[in-house]
Design an enzyme around this catalytic site. Structure first.
Site, PDB file in Angstrom:
ATOM      1  N   ASP A   1      14.670  22.832 -37.621  1.00 41.39           N
ATOM      2  CA  ASP A   1      14.026  22.872 -38.931  1.00 41.39           C
ATOM      3  C   ASP A   1      14.805  21.907 -39.829  1.00 41.39           C
ATOM      4  O   ASP A   1      15.835  22.282 -40.391  1.00 41.39           O
ATOM      5  CB  ASP A   1      14.048  24.286 -39.504  1.00 41.39           C
ATOM      6  CG  ASP A   1      13.429  24.355 -40.890  1.00 41.39           C
ATOM      7  OD1 ASP A   1      12.482  23.594 -41.161  1.00 41.39           O
ATOM      8  OD2 ASP A   1      13.894  25.179 -41.704  1.00 41.39           O
TER       9      ASP A   1
ATOM     10  N   GLU B   1       9.897  20.720 -36.648  1.00 34.52           N
ATOM     11  CA  GLU B   1       8.849  20.990 -37.627  1.00 34.52           C
ATOM     12  C   GLU B   1       8.425  19.698 -38.311  1.00 34.52           C
ATOM     13  O   GLU B   1       9.252  18.892 -38.707  1.00 34.52           O
ATOM     14  CB  GLU B   1       9.327  22.006 -38.667  1.00 34.52           C
ATOM     15  CG  GLU B   1       8.208  22.467 -39.578  1.00 34.52           C
ATOM     16  CD  GLU B   1       8.620  23.636 -40.446  1.00 34.52           C
ATOM     17  OE1 GLU B   1       8.151  24.746 -40.165  1.00 34.52           O
ATOM     18  OE2 GLU B   1       9.401  23.420 -41.378  1.00 34.52           O
TER      19      GLU B   1
ATOM     20  N   ASP C   1      16.678  29.431 -42.611  1.00 36.94           N
ATOM     21  CA  ASP C   1      16.673  28.160 -41.869  1.00 36.94           C
ATOM     22  C   ASP C   1      16.892  28.373 -40.372  1.00 36.94           C
ATOM     23  O   ASP C   1      16.246  27.730 -39.546  1.00 36.94           O
ATOM     24  CB  ASP C   1      17.734  27.209 -42.442  1.00 36.94           C
ATOM     25  CG  ASP C   1      17.435  26.846 -43.889  1.00 36.94           C
ATOM     26  OD1 ASP C   1      16.375  26.255 -44.134  1.00 36.94           O
ATOM     27  OD2 ASP C   1      18.256  27.170 -44.763  1.00 36.94           O
TER      28      ASP C   1
END
Length: 178
Positions: A15, A74, A146
């Protein structure tokens, strides 16, 4: 991960962020998954080029240490602040380059598809993602945002392996047809 458990495929989830980049490494067979490692790369208030270098170096190190077969990252879909979008895009670039340099096949997923794969709805809240990651991986405690996002991205890829696109596109279990 022991071979007797049958979880032979290693996936790294990332991420990307300009200050905090979540990472996760899971082993999976496409149905069952286990967390191997996860956490956050914190680059703080370093000058911008140094942050990118730190992200690149740390992801390169994680790839070298855990030797994932694939990396799931992502995608950046929308950002209200163009400066923030550019920084996150550059952080993604550092992550992608580190993975490719390490010989890892890279896959990208939208935030909506990650939430859909893990929670069952593309509009899930952060707390729902954190809860489902904890449940799906049988974690002893709820990971931070996160870290949970990185684990969710890895799980999204694990759930997508070997599933025909027609079945994967269902919006919920109610829409799924064999």
């Amino acid at each position: 991960m022991t071979a007797s458990m049958g979880l032979r495929h290693r996936i790294m989830g990332i991420d990307p962020g300009s200050r905090i980049t979540g990472f996760a490494v899971i082993d999976t067979d496409g149905h069952r998954s286990q967390r191997i490692a996860s956490g956050c790369i914190r680059v703080g208030e370093q000058p911008w080029p140094d942050r990118l270098g730190l992200i690149f170096d740390r992801v390169t190190e994680i790839v070298s240490d855990y030797r994932p077969h694939e990396m799931a990252v992502e995608q950046l879909i929308f950002a209200r602040d163009p400066t923030a979008a550019l920084k996150i895009g550059q952080a993604r670039g550092a992550v992608l380059c580190a993975g490719l340099k390490g010989g890892v096949t890279v896959h990208e997923y939208s935030p909506k598809s990650v939430k859909l794969a893990v929670v069952g709805t593309g509009g899930a809240e952060k707390a729902q993602v954190q809860h489902m990651v904890r449940v799906l991986l049988a974690l002893p405690e709820t990971p931070g945002e996160d870290e949970a996002d990185a684990l969710a991205i890895a799980l999204c890829h694990a759930h997508s392996m070997g599933i025909p696109a027609r079945k994967r596109a269902a919006a919920s279990w109610r829409d799924w047809r064999p």
